[in-house]
Write a protein that holds these residues in place. Structure first.
Motif, short mmCIF file in Angstrom:
data_model
loop_
_atom_site.label_atom_id
_atom_site.label_comp_id
_atom_site.label_asym_id
_atom_site.label_seq_id
_atom_site.Cartn_x
_atom_site.Cartn_y
_atom_site.Cartn_z
N ILE A 11 0.84 -1.20 0.00
CA ILE A 11 0.00 0.00 0.00
C ILE A 11 0.87 1.25 0.00
CG2 ILE A 11 -1.73 1.33 1.27
CD1 ILE A 11 -2.81 -1.27 2.37
N ALA A 12 0.58 2.15 -0.93
CA ALA A 12 1.24 3.46 -0.97
C ALA A 12 0.29 4.48 -0.35
CB ALA A 12 1.56 3.85 -2.40
N SER A 26 0.76 4.24 10.56
CA SER A 26 0.93 3.55 11.83
C SER A 26 -0.11 2.44 12.00
CB SER A 26 0.81 4.56 12.98
OG SER A 26 0.85 3.90 14.22
N LEU A 27 -1.35 2.74 11.65
CA LEU A 27 -2.41 1.74 11.76
C LEU A 27 -2.21 0.59 10.76
CD1 LEU A 27 -5.52 4.07 12.10
CD2 LEU A 27 -4.62 2.53 13.85
N LEU A 28 -1.87 0.94 9.53
CA LEU A 28 -1.70 -0.08 8.49
C LEU A 28 -0.46 -0.94 8.73
CD1 LEU A 28 -2.59 2.01 5.33
CD2 LEU A 28 -3.96 0.21 6.39
N GLY A 29 0.56 -0.36 9.33
CA GLY A 29 1.80 -1.08 9.57
C GLY A 29 1.66 -2.25 10.53
N LEU A 36 3.76 -1.44 3.70
CA LEU A 36 3.74 -0.11 3.12
C LEU A 36 4.81 0.02 2.05
CD1 LEU A 36 3.20 1.91 6.39
CD2 LEU A 36 1.51 1.36 4.66
N ALA A 37 4.46 0.65 0.94
CA ALA A 37 5.40 0.82 -0.18
C ALA A 37 6.48 1.82 0.19
CB ALA A 37 4.64 1.31 -1.41
N VAL A 45 -2.07 -1.15 -3.96
CA VAL A 45 -3.14 -0.21 -3.64
C VAL A 45 -2.52 1.13 -3.27
CG1 VAL A 45 -5.04 0.27 -2.04
CG2 VAL A 45 -4.61 -2.07 -2.74
N ALA A 46 -3.16 2.22 -3.67
CA ALA A 46 -2.69 3.54 -3.28
C ALA A 46 -3.81 4.27 -2.55
CB ALA A 46 -2.26 4.35 -4.49
N ILE A 47 -3.47 4.90 -1.45
CA ILE A 47 -4.41 5.76 -0.73
C ILE A 47 -3.94 7.18 -0.98
CG2 ILE A 47 -5.35 6.40 1.51
CD1 ILE A 47 -4.69 3.52 2.43
#
Length: 125
Positions: A11-12, A26-29, A36-37, A45-47
């Motif tokens: 995810i970027a 922090s949450l995604l990690g 994370l990219a 996926v990119a946010i």
């Protein structure tokens, strides 16, 4: 190209608000199966922040507490009769509040009122 089911989702996060980006990363990690990219790396996926077209307009709209209650019920799809019943008011009073909301939000109908309110940050959907 076949995706490996055991490979993590990359995810970027491209958000201008640094504080929000830090909270999100922090949450995604901490989620298993997500990575994370790195800068410049291709991501699955990119946010991305929505930019000016997705920004919330300043409200500038003063709603009474009762109008806020009615707006919340409108967002749920409640009819005037249902609004009246749930708030313990007459149907006439419910219609009056809906009309007031339409005028204050410069809306052409109930759905339009909810959409305008959401865009202006008056209500969160």
């Amino acid at each position: 190209m076949t995706a490996d089911a055991s490979a993590p989702v990359v995810i970027a996060v491209e958000i201008a608000d640094a504080e929000l980006a830090d909270r999100l990363t922090s949450l995604l990690g901490d989620i298993s199966g997500i990575r994370l990219a790195m800068p410049g790396e291709m991501a699955t996926v990119a946010i991305v922040s929505r930019g000016p077209q997705g920004a919330v307009e300043p409200t500038g709209i003063e709603l009474t507490p009762r109008e806020q209650d009615v707006l919340a019920l409108l967002a749920e799809g409640a009819s005037n009769k249902s609004i009246a019943r749930q708030l313990g008011i007459s149907i006439h009073t419910a219609k009056f509040h809906v009309g007031s909301l339409l005028e204050k939000l410069d809306a052409t109908g109930r759905t339009d009122a909810v959409a305008h309110a959401a865009r202006r940050g008056v209500i969160n959907l």
